[in-house]
Structure formats: C-alpha cells, structure tokens
Scaffold this active site. Structure first.
Site, mmCIF file in Angstrom:
data_model
loop_
_atom_site.group_PDB
_atom_site.id
_atom_site.type_symbol
_atom_site.label_atom_id
_atom_site.label_comp_id
_atom_site.label_asym_id
_atom_site.label_seq_id
_atom_site.Cartn_x
_atom_site.Cartn_y
_atom_site.Cartn_z
ATOM 1 N N GLU A 40 18.257 25.945 11.845
ATOM 2 C CA GLU A 40 18.220 25.217 10.471
ATOM 3 C C GLU A 40 17.729 26.510 9.207
ATOM 4 O O GLU A 40 16.667 26.091 8.645
ATOM 5 C CB GLU A 40 17.450 24.142 10.191
ATOM 6 N N TYR A 49 21.111 14.385 10.451
ATOM 7 C CA TYR A 49 20.661 12.883 10.409
ATOM 8 C C TYR A 49 21.096 11.931 9.318
ATOM 9 O O TYR A 49 20.904 10.802 9.631
ATOM 10 C CB TYR A 49 19.114 13.224 10.014
ATOM 11 N N HIS A 67 12.848 28.343 16.221
ATOM 12 C CA HIS A 67 12.623 27.191 15.589
ATOM 13 C C HIS A 67 11.443 27.114 14.760
ATOM 14 O O HIS A 67 10.473 26.493 15.073
ATOM 15 C CB HIS A 67 12.705 26.197 16.786
ATOM 16 N N ARG A 115 17.653 21.213 25.353
ATOM 17 C CA ARG A 115 17.557 22.111 24.440
ATOM 18 C C ARG A 115 15.974 22.308 24.195
ATOM 19 O O ARG A 115 15.357 21.291 23.636
ATOM 20 C CB ARG A 115 18.415 21.890 23.214
ATOM 21 N N ASN A 135 22.933 20.064 13.134
ATOM 22 C CA ASN A 135 21.973 19.053 13.244
ATOM 23 C C ASN A 135 22.221 18.278 11.974
ATOM 24 O O ASN A 135 22.267 18.714 10.893
ATOM 25 C CB ASN A 135 20.564 19.759 12.787
ATOM 26 N N GLU A 140 21.464 18.453 16.941
ATOM 27 C CA GLU A 140 20.210 17.293 16.760
ATOM 28 C C GLU A 140 21.026 16.301 16.242
ATOM 29 O O GLU A 140 21.651 16.515 15.211
ATOM 30 C CB GLU A 140 19.114 17.870 15.896
HETATM 31 C C1 BGC Z 1 14.194 19.959 12.820
HETATM 32 C C2 BGC Z 1 13.328 19.052 13.867
HETATM 33 C C3 BGC Z 1 12.638 18.099 13.269
HETATM 34 C C4 BGC Z 1 13.897 17.067 13.030
HETATM 35 C C5 BGC Z 1 13.166 15.742 12.349
HETATM 36 C C6 BGC Z 1 14.829 18.693 12.068
HETATM 37 O O1 BGC Z 1 15.393 19.241 10.951
HETATM 38 O O2 BGC Z 1 15.144 20.814 13.525
HETATM 39 O O3 BGC Z 1 12.345 20.315 14.176
HETATM 40 O O4 BGC Z 1 11.577 17.300 13.999
HETATM 41 O O5 BGC Z 1 14.725 17.413 12.165
HETATM 42 O O6 BGC Z 1 12.388 15.887 11.240
#
Ligand code: BGC
Length: 513
Positions: free
Chosen positions: A197, A339, A152, A107, A337, A407
């Site tokens: 995002e 995290y 992006h 990607r 995405n 992501e």
């Molecule tokens: C984004 C990336 C970023 C990653 C880590 C995501 O929010 O799409 O561009 O590097 O998080 O912060």
C-alpha cells in the site's frame, strides 16, 4: 484504505440514490458459484500488527515502536504492538489456524529491523532470520505456501531519522534489504510482495498524520515518497528478476490499495476519474500502463499549481527516462487491497483545503452515504458493486493484468457471531466472480485477516480477524469466529454457497494439511 475522516459527510439525496441504485445492481445471485481450477485462497497479517517481541533477541526499533513509545495515546486505546498477538512465540498456533482453514497460502510480512537491526546488511540478526525460517518451514510442512510482504509499514527508525522514504538513497537501502530476504528465504518462498500500500505509506505517513511517521508535510513529502518508493520497488523487482528468478522460480509484485470512486452524478465523472488517478493511478500507472510514468493528469495539474504557487519546479518529482523504463512493467501481478468505495464530487474551492496539499491538487471530495451499511471502521462500508467496478477499471485501464487480491475484509468490535462479516465476504467474492466472468484475470484471494491484530491508530478497538484474539489472556487465545467456518467451507468446496450454515461447535484441521 481511504481514510474518510478527511471528507465531509453529506446525506445521499433521493436523486443520486435513484441513479446509484439503478446503475450499481450486481448480477442476480446464483446460490452456488464455483471458482476456477487453480484459484488460490489465503489470509494475511503483517509483522508489526501480530508479532510482538518488539525488542526480542536483537531486534531494533522501527517507526511504530518509536511513535507509540514516545506518544502512547496516539492510538485510540493508548496501546501498541509491543506484544500484540505474540506471534513471535505463537507462530505454530498461527500455522495451525491456517491448516484449520485449509489455506493454500499464508501472507505475512517480514520486519526489517528484526532481520537487519542496523537497517543495513552489514549485520544480520540470526535470531530474526531463524524466526522467519521457522515460520516458513512450519507452513511448508503442511503444504501452505508462504507469501511474503517485504515491507508492511515498519521502517527501521534509524532510516526514518535519515528522512525515510523521502530520501532517494532508500532505493539502495530497500533493495539491499530485499536481496538479503531473497538470499535467505527465496529457496522456499515463491510469492513475494515488495511493498504494501504505497498510498498509505506516502500520503498517510508523510502528507498527513494518520500513520507513522506522521510528518504532515502536505503537497510535497507524499510525492517525494511516491517517486522513491516506486523506484525502490522496481529495483528490488529487477534484482529478483535478474539474479534469483532463474534459480528460485518465484513471482514478485507490488500491492496497491484502491477504493472505488463513484461520481455523485455524471457532472462529477471527471472529478472521480481525477481522484482515481491520484489515489491509486499514481502507483499503478507507472507500473502497469503502456506509457509508464505518473498519470498525465497528475503531472499537468501539479506542475500548473506549483508554478502558480511560486515553486521553482513541480512539487511532483520527475522520473528520468531511464527510471520510467525501469518502473514500467516491474510487477508480475497487480496486488490489490480493496475494502470500500466513496462517492466523489468536484470541489474547486481552495477555501476547503490547505494549500498546497494533496486534496487541493485533486480538487474533489468524497463521502459515503449515510444509508450504506458499515463496519466498525468509519471508512469501511459494505459496497460490493464498487469492487466489481474497480476490477473492471483495472482490466480496462491496464490491459487485463493478472490480479492477486492481497487483502479484503471487514471490521467489527469483536464477538464470535459475525454475520455482517460473512455478508461482506460473500458479497465481495460474488462481485469478484462477476468481474472474472467478464474476463478479469483474478487468480488469488486473501482475507484480511487471519486473526484480530493491532489495527494501527485504532489500536485493538477494531477487529478484522476470522479468529478472535483474547488480549486479556497471556496465551493470546485464538478462537474461530463463525466467518472462519464459512471461509473454510469456501476454500474446501472452491465454491461460494450463499445458503451454507456452518456447525460452529468444533474446528478441525482440514484434510491434506
Ligand atoms: C492494511 C492493513 C490494515 C487493513 C485494515 C490495510 O490498509 O494493509 O495493515 O490492517 O488495511 O485497516
């Protein structure tokens, strides 16, 4: 990603720890867990974060070029993406790394101002188009599918001067640009992501200062951006659907960032749900719910507050009935995405917010307990059970959509022995498999990132790569970290083996690539 700098930090009380620890235990780990047939693995990057060549061969300025050139120390290390990983020149090495990992897809995103230097389709930059043709062809030569993000975050500066995402004309600007990409690359690209995002684009860029263009017009600009962005996405989707899908046969969707919001206690369950509706329901509800439109709680709350604050109409713009229909269902998959997670508590005190503002509208705050282990990024804690809960909520709220994880990843300060990153990936993949066992229709997983890159306001201080990049070397030498070997084995075996210990002496190209 959710920027936690905005949230006060509290220490986790013993009471809430007992609640959390009990309610969030994941299923017992099996040593080896298999992924279903047809499941796809990839890695991701984005144009401004890796390409460099900021003014090469006719590319024009974008908002990140503009901001970092005018205010260099806006980033933590006063560095920018002028050269970054130099992928504009080194893309063959990037594809070689994708082959080493044995990826199904890669990607990457396209830079609008590299392809259309005037921002419009009146002039195409042949050198820019050639660059992406070269990258796409190099990937396909080795059976790696390109997955292309159309946008992006690197808006052409000229469009920003015309108010960027708060200008409703961006619906046409973006869909014209998208059409150019479908025409140029759609014969070979079968996976399209319109926008990466929305929350980070709108809230951080327009309602705050944590991303370009740093408008900081709170409580209004981020909502104008959200509406225009959703309609622009939908228009590009329908162009693809009506004019290109039959001949090109691809799939197209949007990528939404979502953290899991866990209530501090049952008393805060409603506050956590309100925050979820603002933070990601704002973008998911209009597209993936049966009713469409912004979430009801957003509409009611912002309308009531706006009236009380003396506005003539709600600060949240309305969709017309036609727009609601156009946006509803406009994504073939839920690009996610993810995290990390936060603990949420209700906070109605207007003293703690700017008024009007996004967080005053939400009336809740979030924090991450001090005993959650964390990455180099302050907002990124390792909370795999939050991923499970988020996938469960998406399945339940939106009638079990097809989900592409576009992501997921972990930052360090560098170094090849990245045990914490390995622990994170294993925990999150395990949580994802739990959700899939419960019925979540996850088909794709993407590690962020293939290699270290320009981490926005953090510059190069935080590293997300499976490959380390040496920014001191002119070749921007890329070296696999231990996590690259672990990910390679996951992709090769289509299985998650908690006990696998890689031999990290030599990285070879995967057979078949
Ligand atoms: C984004 C990336 C970023 C990653 C880590 C995501 O929010 O799409 O561009 O590097 O998080 O912060």
């Amino acid at each position: 990603m959710l920027l936690l700098r905005r949230f006060p930090t509290f220490t986790l009380t013993l009471f809430s720890c007992i609640l959390l620890c009990e309610s969030n235990t994941l299923k017992a780990r099996q040593t080896v867990r298999n992924f279903p047939d047809g499941f796809l693995f990839g890695t991701a990057t984005a144009s401004y974060q890796i390409e460099g060549g900021w003014n090469a061969d006719g590319k024009s300025e974008n908002i990140w070029d503009h901001m970092t050139h005018n205010n260099p120390c806006v980033t933590d290390d006063c560095l920018n993406g002028d050269v970054a990983d130099d992928s504009y020149n080194l893309y063959k090495r990037d594809v070689e790394m994708a082959r080493e990992l044995g990826l199904d897809f890669y990607r990457f995103s396209i830079s609008w101002s590299r392809v259309l230097p005037t921002s419009f389709p009146d002039k195409m930059n042949e050198a820019g188009v050639q660059y992406y043709n070269n990258l796409i062809n190099e990937l396909l030569k080795y059976n790696i599918e390109p997955m292309v993000t159309i946008y992006h975050w690197d808006l052409p500066q000229k469009l920003q001067e015309m108010s960027g995402w708060t200008n409703p004309h961006i619906v046409d600007w973006f869909s014209d640009y998208s059409r150019v990409l479908f025409e140029q690359f759609g014969d070979r690209v079968k996976y399209w992501i319109t926008l990466n995002e929305p929350r980070e684009i709108c809230y951080q860029g327009y309602g705050s200062v944590t991303m370009a263009p740093q408008l900081n017009i709170q409580g209004t600009a981020e909502y104008m951006c959200a509406k225009n962005l959703l309609v622009a996405h939908a228009k590009a989707y329908h162009i693809y659907d009506k004019e290109f899908r039959a001949t090109q046969g691809g799939t197209i969707g949007i990528t939404i960032s979502a953290s899991w919001m866990e209530p501090e206690t049952e008393d805060h369950a409603e506050a956590a749900e309100v925050m979820r509706q603002f933070e990601w329901g704002q973008y998911a509800h209009p597209i993936f719910s049966k009713a469409g439109d912004f979430p009801p709680v957003m509409k009611e709350r912002i309308a009531a507050k706006s009236a009380a604050q003396g506005f003539q109409r709600s600060r949240l713009p309305e969709f017309t009935a036609e727009e609601v229909e156009m946006v509803r269902g406009s994504s073939d998959f839920f690009g996610l995405n993810h995290y990390s997670s936060v603990i949420v508590f209700k906070n109605e005190s207007s003293l703690t917010y700017d008024v009007p503002s996004y967080y005053d509208d939400i009336e809740a705050n979030g924090y991450q307990p001090s005993d959650w282990s964390g990455a180099a990024s302050s907002w990124l804690k390792d909370v795999p059970w939050g991923f499970y809960k988020l996938l469960t909520a998406i399945r339940e709220n939106y009638d079990n959509p097809v989900v592409f994880i576009t992501e997921n990843g972990y930052s360090t300060y560098g170094g090849l022995e990245d045990e914490d990153r390995i622990t994170y990936y294993r925990g999150y993949l395990n949580a994802m498999l739990d959700a899939m066992e419960d019925g979540s229709d996850v088909r794709v997983y993407t590690a962020w990132s293939l290699m270290d890159n320009f981490e926005w306001m953090r510059g190069y201080t935080e590293r997300f790569g499976l490959y380390e990049v040496d920014y001191e070397s002119p070749e921007r030498t890329r070296t696999p970290r231990k996590s690259a070997f672990v990910y390679k084995e996951i992709v090769r075996t289509r299985a998650l083996d908690f006990n696998y210990e890689p031999n990290t002496t030599i990285m070879t190209i995967d057979e078949g690539h």
